[in-house]
Design an enzyme around this catalytic site. Structure first.
Site, PDB file in Angstrom:
ATOM      1  N   LYS A  25       0.841  -1.207   0.000  1.00 40.92           N
ATOM      2  CA  LYS A  25       0.000   0.000   0.000  1.00 40.92           C
ATOM      3  C   LYS A  25       0.873   1.252   0.000  1.00 40.92           C
ATOM      4  O   LYS A  25       1.922   1.284   0.663  1.00 40.92           O
ATOM      5  CB  LYS A  25      -0.891  -0.045   1.249  1.00 40.92           C
ATOM      6  CG  LYS A  25      -1.918   1.054   1.361  1.00 40.92           C
ATOM      7  CD  LYS A  25      -2.793   0.799   2.599  1.00 40.92           C
ATOM      8  CE  LYS A  25      -3.871   1.834   2.784  1.00 40.92           C
ATOM      9  NZ  LYS A  25      -4.770   1.497   3.928  1.00 40.92           N
ATOM     10  N   SER A  63      -9.593   1.448   2.865  1.00 42.55           N
ATOM     11  CA  SER A  63      -8.691   2.278   2.123  1.00 42.55           C
ATOM     12  C   SER A  63      -7.644   1.504   1.320  1.00 42.55           C
ATOM     13  O   SER A  63      -7.017   2.071   0.420  1.00 42.55           O
ATOM     14  CB  SER A  63      -7.943   3.207   3.092  1.00 42.55           C
ATOM     15  OG  SER A  63      -7.186   2.447   4.027  1.00 42.55           O
ATOM     16  N   SER A 107     -10.223  -1.037   6.837  1.00 39.40           N
ATOM     17  CA  SER A 107      -9.520  -0.831   5.567  1.00 39.40           C
ATOM     18  C   SER A 107      -8.808  -2.028   4.968  1.00 39.40           C
ATOM     19  O   SER A 107      -8.296  -1.946   3.851  1.00 39.40           O
ATOM     20  CB  SER A 107      -8.511   0.309   5.720  1.00 39.40           C
ATOM     21  OG  SER A 107      -9.169   1.530   5.830  1.00 39.40           O
TER      22      SER A 107
END
Lengths: 63, 438
Positions: free
Chosen positions: B79, B148, B172
């Site tokens: 990420k 996310s 997330s």
């Protein structure tokens, strides 16, 4: 806890925000300000014993 | 068979036996990215040249008999809030548009030590909060992949990577994993280091990752934490505490019946399923989570926000502003109630291998403007308990549903054992999903 108390608290927070940042910013972020103030009010209304300590270092097994 | 279709475990076994090289696997994944990225938009950065260089080095090492770990030669997505030395790291924000860190996050260091290849940086919502990434859900490209950790979930789902890392403060990791039909894992709080991962809310942030099988997730955790013990193994079907109440009341019309169907299958194969009543303190989860997160996010961003508030996107700007208005006593009170909730929920786990509930409130919402509700995940980010989502079926619209398992603190390995049993029973296909555009 009364609905009036919550409304009054949110109004006070919005007023503080208005003083800090002005009307336009408060209008733009009113949804966030309201939702967080509502959460603060609910947290403030939850009964706790004085001995209930805050979680300062998360250790989920030790709480 | 194309190498990108292999699970991490299969690829590692073939590499060990000399039947697959890291070079061939990396080429296949890069080709898959080239083919699908215009539609899925899961990646911020993929440095093909660097990936191939590292794959060739890993190939040479393995050919020479050096096999560092089951992750050796495996390309991994990370990420874009994880610091990666020499590689652009944007945090999903224009504030970090050109930022290239001079060090690696602890997880990235550990992955490199284990011989993994950093395939690239995956899309995230702004600073891992709300404002969405451009990524699309491979199961239906008109729907959000969740967030996310949007890019990580989508990339694993469609076979661009067998493993990708994310982070969870509310929902997330588990939410996007469930929306994209992958396995998703969020560790017990601090079991995996958050060092070098840009903070959103220090006491709520967790490391997590997505894979297509539970076995792959277990291999990853064991590689990163070889010190974790197995715990007791009974060999029997698990004893599951079923959470209804809050979860049943808030689940969509498709999610709860889908959850009941999955539970029926588990029960049919011998799992003991017992209804568990949530403690009274649980009703405070949404408010306590919001107060803590608003204050910690405001604190984490305070200095930069003072100078550059206008460069933040609207949701985060509003959220930070609201956190700056919370009195210190309210934050501490929220942390005191949190202690009560943790204590009550940990007691609830006594006598069960884990608790179960749906992974998400709904299936992946249509459109890319909203990444969905974290309401079924934030309780476990607040309590720090480990969670795994396993795909459990499809909705009428053909979107994935997930079963969320919640384990005892630090019994993450035991939780994977139950998750593997559930995965085998639920029989959801584990191959990569070709993107579907209606």
């Amino acid at each position: 806890m009364s609905g009036d108390g919550e409304k009054e608290y949110i109004r006070m927070v919005a007023e503080t925000a208005r003083t800090m940042w002005g009307e336009e910013t408060v209008k733009q972020f009113m949804d966030h300000i309201e939702r967080t103030a509502k959460a603060v009010y609910e947290v403030g209304s939850y009964p706790l014993e004085a001995s209930a300590e805050p979680v300062t270092k998360m250790r989920p097994e030790a709480a | 068979m194309e190498a990108y279709t292999l699970s991490l475990a299969e690829a590692a076994r073939l590499m060990r036996n000399g039947m697959l090289t890291p070079t061939r696997l990396a080429e296949s994944l890069l080709d898959r990215i080239d083919e699908l990225e215009p539609v899925v938009e899961a990646w911020v950065t993929v440095d093909r040249e660097k990936v191939m260089e590292e794959a060739e080095e890993a190939t040479k090492e393995i050919t020479d008999g050096v096999f560092r770990s089951p992750l050796h030669g495996i390309p991994v997505g990370v990420k874009d809030i994880y610091y990666t030395e020499g590689t652009l790291t944007t945090m999903g924000s224009p504030l970090f548009a050109g930022f290239v860190p001079d060090r690696d996050a602890d997880i990235v260091k550990a992955l490199k030590r284990a011989g993994a290849i950093i395939l690239g940086k995956t899309e995230t919502t702004e600073f891992a909060l709300h404002d969405p990434a451009p990524t699309r859900n491979p199961w239906n490209t008109g729907h959000t992949p969740g967030g996310s950790s949007s890019g990580s979930a989508a990339a694993v789902s469609c076979g661009m990577a067998p493993l990708a890392f994310g982070s969870q403060t509310g929902g997330s990791v588990v939410r996007p994993a469930s929306y994209c039909g992958t396995v998703g894992y969020k560790c017990t709080y601090d079991l995996l280091s958050r060092g070098g991962v840009y903070p959103l809310s220090w006491s709520l942030d967790h490391i997590g990752f997505m894979t297509r099988t539970v076995e792959d997730a277990l291999i990853t955790l064991r590689t990163l934490r070889p010190d974790l013990s197995d715990g007791p193994q009974t060999g029997k079907p698990p004893r599951l505490g079923l959470l209804s109440g809050y979860f049943k009341e808030n689940a969509s019309e498709e999610v709860w019946p889908g959850f009941e169907r999955a539970v029926g299958k588990l029960w049919g194969e011998g799992a003991q399923v017992v209804d568990v009543k949530l403690p009274e303190s649980f009703r405070m989860v949404p408010s306590v989570h919001r107060v803590i997160m608003a204050v910690e996010t405001a604190a984490a961003h305070e200095d930069m926000f003072r100078e550059r508030a206008d460069e933040y996107r609207e949701y985060l700007r509003g959220f930070i502003s609201s956190g700056l208005l919370v009195p210190a006593t309210a934050y501490l009170r929220a942390q005191r109630i949190r202690g009560q909730i943790i204590s009550d929920v940990v007691k609830l786990l006594e006598g069960y291998d884990c608790l179960i509930c749906p992974s998400t409130v709904d299936t992946a919402p249509r459109g890319l403007q909203w990444t969905g509700s974290p309401a079924f995940n934030s309780p476990w980010s607040l309590t720090g308990l480990p969670t795994v989502t396993v795909p459990s079926g499809l909705s009428g619209e053909g979107l994935p549903l997930g079963l969320q398992l919640v384990g005892r603190p630090y019994d993450d390995i035991g939780l994977f054992r139950v998750a593997a049993w559930c995965e085998k029973t639920l029989e959801f296909p584990t191959g990569p999903k070709d993107p579907h555009t209606p």
